[in-house]
Scaffold this active site. Structure first.
Site, mmCIF file in Angstrom:
data_model
loop_
_atom_site.group_PDB
_atom_site.id
_atom_site.type_symbol
_atom_site.label_atom_id
_atom_site.label_comp_id
_atom_site.label_asym_id
_atom_site.label_seq_id
_atom_site.Cartn_x
_atom_site.Cartn_y
_atom_site.Cartn_z
ATOM 1 N N LYS A 24 97.717 -3.581 80.147
ATOM 2 C CA LYS A 24 98.207 -2.450 79.351
ATOM 3 C C LYS A 24 99.489 -2.765 78.597
ATOM 4 O O LYS A 24 99.696 -2.298 77.490
ATOM 5 C CB LYS A 24 98.405 -1.212 80.221
ATOM 6 C CG LYS A 24 99.420 -1.415 81.312
ATOM 7 C CD LYS A 24 99.265 -0.370 82.374
ATOM 8 C CE LYS A 24 99.603 -0.874 83.738
ATOM 9 N NZ LYS A 24 98.954 -2.047 84.261
ATOM 10 N N GLY A 43 95.060 -12.887 91.320
ATOM 11 C CA GLY A 43 95.836 -12.007 92.201
ATOM 12 C C GLY A 43 94.936 -10.899 92.714
ATOM 13 O O GLY A 43 93.730 -11.095 92.924
ATOM 14 N N ILE A 54 89.054 4.576 86.866
ATOM 15 C CA ILE A 54 88.524 5.775 86.182
ATOM 16 C C ILE A 54 88.016 5.379 84.796
ATOM 17 O O ILE A 54 88.760 4.820 84.001
ATOM 18 C CB ILE A 54 89.621 6.856 86.020
ATOM 19 C CG1 ILE A 54 90.206 7.255 87.371
ATOM 20 C CG2 ILE A 54 89.080 8.057 85.266
ATOM 21 C CD1 ILE A 54 91.354 8.255 87.262
ATOM 22 N N VAL A 98 93.746 1.318 81.564
ATOM 23 C CA VAL A 98 94.218 2.701 81.730
ATOM 24 C C VAL A 98 93.532 3.342 82.923
ATOM 25 O O VAL A 98 92.299 3.425 82.978
ATOM 26 C CB VAL A 98 93.945 3.542 80.460
ATOM 27 C CG1 VAL A 98 94.402 4.982 80.664
ATOM 28 C CG2 VAL A 98 94.634 2.930 79.256
ATOM 29 N N GLY A 101 93.979 -15.778 86.217
ATOM 30 C CA GLY A 101 94.743 -15.036 87.226
ATOM 31 C C GLY A 101 93.838 -14.694 88.384
ATOM 32 O O GLY A 101 92.690 -14.269 88.193
ATOM 33 N N ASP A 103 105.143 2.326 82.897
ATOM 34 C CA ASP A 103 103.724 2.032 83.102
ATOM 35 C C ASP A 103 102.871 3.171 82.515
ATOM 36 O O ASP A 103 101.919 2.930 81.774
ATOM 37 C CB ASP A 103 103.469 1.866 84.611
ATOM 38 C CG ASP A 103 102.012 1.684 84.933
ATOM 39 O OD1 ASP A 103 101.510 0.564 84.779
ATOM 40 O OD2 ASP A 103 101.364 2.675 85.333
ATOM 41 N N LYS A 153 100.156 3.432 79.102
ATOM 42 C CA LYS A 153 98.799 4.008 79.170
ATOM 43 C C LYS A 153 98.646 5.155 78.167
ATOM 44 O O LYS A 153 97.585 5.309 77.545
ATOM 45 C CB LYS A 153 98.522 4.485 80.599
ATOM 46 C CG LYS A 153 98.420 3.314 81.585
ATOM 47 C CD LYS A 153 98.489 3.769 83.023
ATOM 48 C CE LYS A 153 98.420 2.599 83.997
ATOM 49 N NZ LYS A 153 98.814 2.956 85.362
ATOM 50 N N GLY A 208 102.918 -0.153 100.481
ATOM 51 C CA GLY A 208 102.332 -1.031 99.456
ATOM 52 C C GLY A 208 101.939 -0.306 98.170
ATOM 53 O O GLY A 208 101.310 -0.889 97.297
#
Ligand code: HSE
Length: 431
Positions: free
Chosen positions: A107, A14, A138, A134, A12, A203, A207, A189
Site C-alpha cells: 500500500k 515474511g 477483505i 487494502v 519476500g 497506514d 489505504k 502481536g
C-alpha cells in the site's frame, strides 16, 4: 495460450509470503479444476537463504539474486511482498517492463506511485493487481472495479487498521488508557515494534488514498489525505462519547462531493447504532455507498498471514485465468477523471469537544456567543463539576459546520480567560 503450468516468483518470505506459500500448497489439488492451470512457485527471493530453508519443501527455490527472477522467461508472475518503496518499486517496474504480471500487497507504494505502476502495466499489456493492499483479506478493490462498476460511488469509508481498532476496543470495553492498550496490542502481536504507522493513522491514510482512487475513478495520493492518529484519545473521551450515543473509531473516509473529493483519516465519534460501531478488536470493515447499490459493507480480517494471503492468491488465480483465456490486462488503471481534492478546512462535520472552563455565571453564554459569531450551533451539551476548584468540564457536540470556521471559533474560544483547557476536539461521523 493454453498454458498448463504458470510459474510465479515470490519476493519476500515474511508473514504474508509464507502465507501465500501455504495457501498455494493447500490449493494444489484444486488449481487444475478451478483454473485449468497449475501455479507453481519457481523462485523465492529472500535475504537469508539458511533461515528460509526450513520453511520450504525444496530449498532450491530460494535465491538472493533478483536477476535470476527478472531474467527468467519462464516466470510469468512476480508477487511482491517486500513492502516499502525501494527496492520494491524498482523490482515491480523491472518485472512489468519484462512483460511479467505483478501481484502486490504494497500500500505504501501504490498510494504514492500507483499511476506509474499501472501505466507501466498498461504499456506492457500485463496485469498489476493489489487486492491485498487494502484491508487484507477483505475483498474491496475488485468489488469496486468490477462488481460495483455500475455505480457512481458517493462514499467509501471504514475501519481499515486493525491495530488501532484493537486499541480503541480495549479502551472502550475495558476502560484502558491509550498507552496501556498499546502495550497490550504489542504484547499480543497486533502492534509492531515501531507502531507509528498504525497509531498515527499513516497506514490507514495510504489505504484511503487507494480506496478513493478506485472508488471515484480519480487519482488520490497519500499526500492528499488529511491524517490524525489516535494517540491523544483518552478513556474519558470514549466515556463521554458513549453518554452521547456514540463510539470512537479511527475512520478512513473518502467522499465524492460536487466540490471535489474529501479524503481523511481521523478518530471520529460514530453513532453506536451504525454497523461500523460494532466492528471490534482487530477486525476491519469497509462501507460503500453508490447510486445504484445504495449501502454495502465488507467485513473481515484486515491483516494476518492467511487472510492477506487469501487476497494475494485470489489475484494470482485471476491472472492465471486471464493467461488461460488470453485476455490479460482487462482491467488496469480505472482513474479516467481528474477531480480536485478538497482542503480539510473546506469539509463539513459535526464536532465533539471537551473543555475545562471557569465555573461562574455567564461562561456558557460567552461560549455560545463565540460559537454564534462563527456559525457554530450547539447540538448536545453535558456539564460536570471538575475536580479542580471553581472549574467545570463541558462536553459539546456541535451541529454541522465548515471545519475552517470551527477552527477559527476554537482559536477564539481557547484565547478567552474563562477557558482553562481544550482537552479534546474530535469530528463526529454522519449527518
Ligand atoms: N498494520 C495494519 C493493521 C495491517 O494494523 O491493520 C497492515 O496494513
Amino acid at each position: 495460450m493454453d498454458k498448463k503450468i504458470i510459474r510465479a516468483a515470490l519476493l519476500g518470505f515474511g508473514t504474508v509470503g509464507t502465507g501465500v506459500y501455504k495457501v498455494l500448497q493447500k490449493q494444489k489439488e484444486d488449481m487444475i479444476p478451478k483454473l485449468g492451470s497449475q501455479i507453481e512457485i519457481k523462485k523465492i527471493l529472500v535475504r537469508n537463504l539458511e533461515k528460509a530453508a526450513a520453511k520450504v519443501e525444496d530449498p532450491a527455490v530460494l535465491t538472493n539474486n533478483w536477476d535470476e527472477i527478472v531474467n527468467d522467461p519462464e516466470i510469468d508472475i512476480v508477487i511482491e511482498l517486500i513492502g516499502g518503496i525501494e527496492p520494491a518499486r524498482s523490482y515491480i517496474l523491472a518485472a512489468l517492463n519484462a512483460g511479467k504480471h505483478v501481484v502486490t500487497a504494497n500500500k505504501d507504494l501504490i498510494a504514492v506511485y500507483g499511476k506509474e505502476l499501472l501505466d507501466a502495466a498498461e504499456v506492457h499489456h500485463v496485469d498489476f493487481l493489489f487486492e491485498a493492499a487494502v484491508a487484507g483479506g477483505i475483498p474491496i478493490i475488485r468489488p469496486l472495479k468490477e462488481c460495483l462498476a455500475g455505480n457512481h460511488m458517493a462514499e467509501v469509508m471504514g475501519i481499515v487498521n486493525g491495530t488501532t481498532n484493537f486499541i480503541l476496543t480495549k479502551m472502550t470495553q475495558d476502560g484502558m488508557e491509550f498507552k496501556d492498550a498499546l502495550a497490550l496490542a504489542t504484547e499480543l502481536g497486533y502492534a509492531e515494534a515501531d507502531p507509528t504507522a498504525d497509531i498515527e493513522g499513516l497506514d490507514a491514510g495510504r489505504k484511503v488514498a487507494i480506496l478513493a482512487s478506485v472508488a471515484f475513478n480519480s487519482r488520490v495520493v497519500f499526500d492528499d489525505v488529511y491524517i490524525e492518529g489516535i494517540t491523544k484519545i483518552t478513556a474519558k473521551d470514549i466515556k463521554y462519547a458513549k453518554e452521547m450515543g456514540c463510539d470512537i473509531k479511527l475512520l478512513g473516509v473518502a467522499k465524492n462531493t460536487e466540490e471535489g473529493i474529501e479524503a481523511y483519516v481521523c478518530p471520529m465519534l460514530i453513532p453506536s447504532s451504525h454497523p461500523l460501531a460494532s466492528v471490534n478488536d482487530s477486525y476491519n470493515a469497509v462501507f460503500v455507498n453508490g447510486d445504484a447499490v445504495e449501502n454495502a459493507m465488507f467485513y473481515g480480517r484486515g491483516a494476518g498471514e492467511l487472510p492477506t494471503a487469501s487476497a494475494v492468491v485470489g489475484d494470482l488465480f485471476d491472472i492465471a485465468r486471464n493467461i488461460k483465456a488470453n485476455c490479460c490486462a482487462r482491467i488496469g488503471c480505472t482513474c479516467y477523471k481528474e477531480l480536485p481534492v478538497k482542503k480539510m478546512a473546506d469539509t463539513y462535520s459535526r464536532y465533539f469537544m471537551r473543555l475545562i472552563v471557569e465555573d461562574r455565571c455567564g461562561v456558557l453564554a460567552e461560549m455560545t456567543a463565540v460559537f454564534a459569531k462563527y456559525g457554530v450551533s450547539v447540538a448536545q451539551i453535558i456539564q460536570r463539576a471538575a475536580r479542580a476548584e471553581e472549574s467545570a468540564e463541558v462536553v459539546v457536540i456541535t451541529a454541522k459546520v465548515r471545519e475552517g470556521d470551527f477552527r477559527t471559533a476554537m482559536e477564539d474560544l481557547s484565547g478567552r480567560s474563562s477557558v482553562r483547557k481544550v482537552s479534546s476536539m474530535l469530528r463526529v461521523y454522519g449527518e
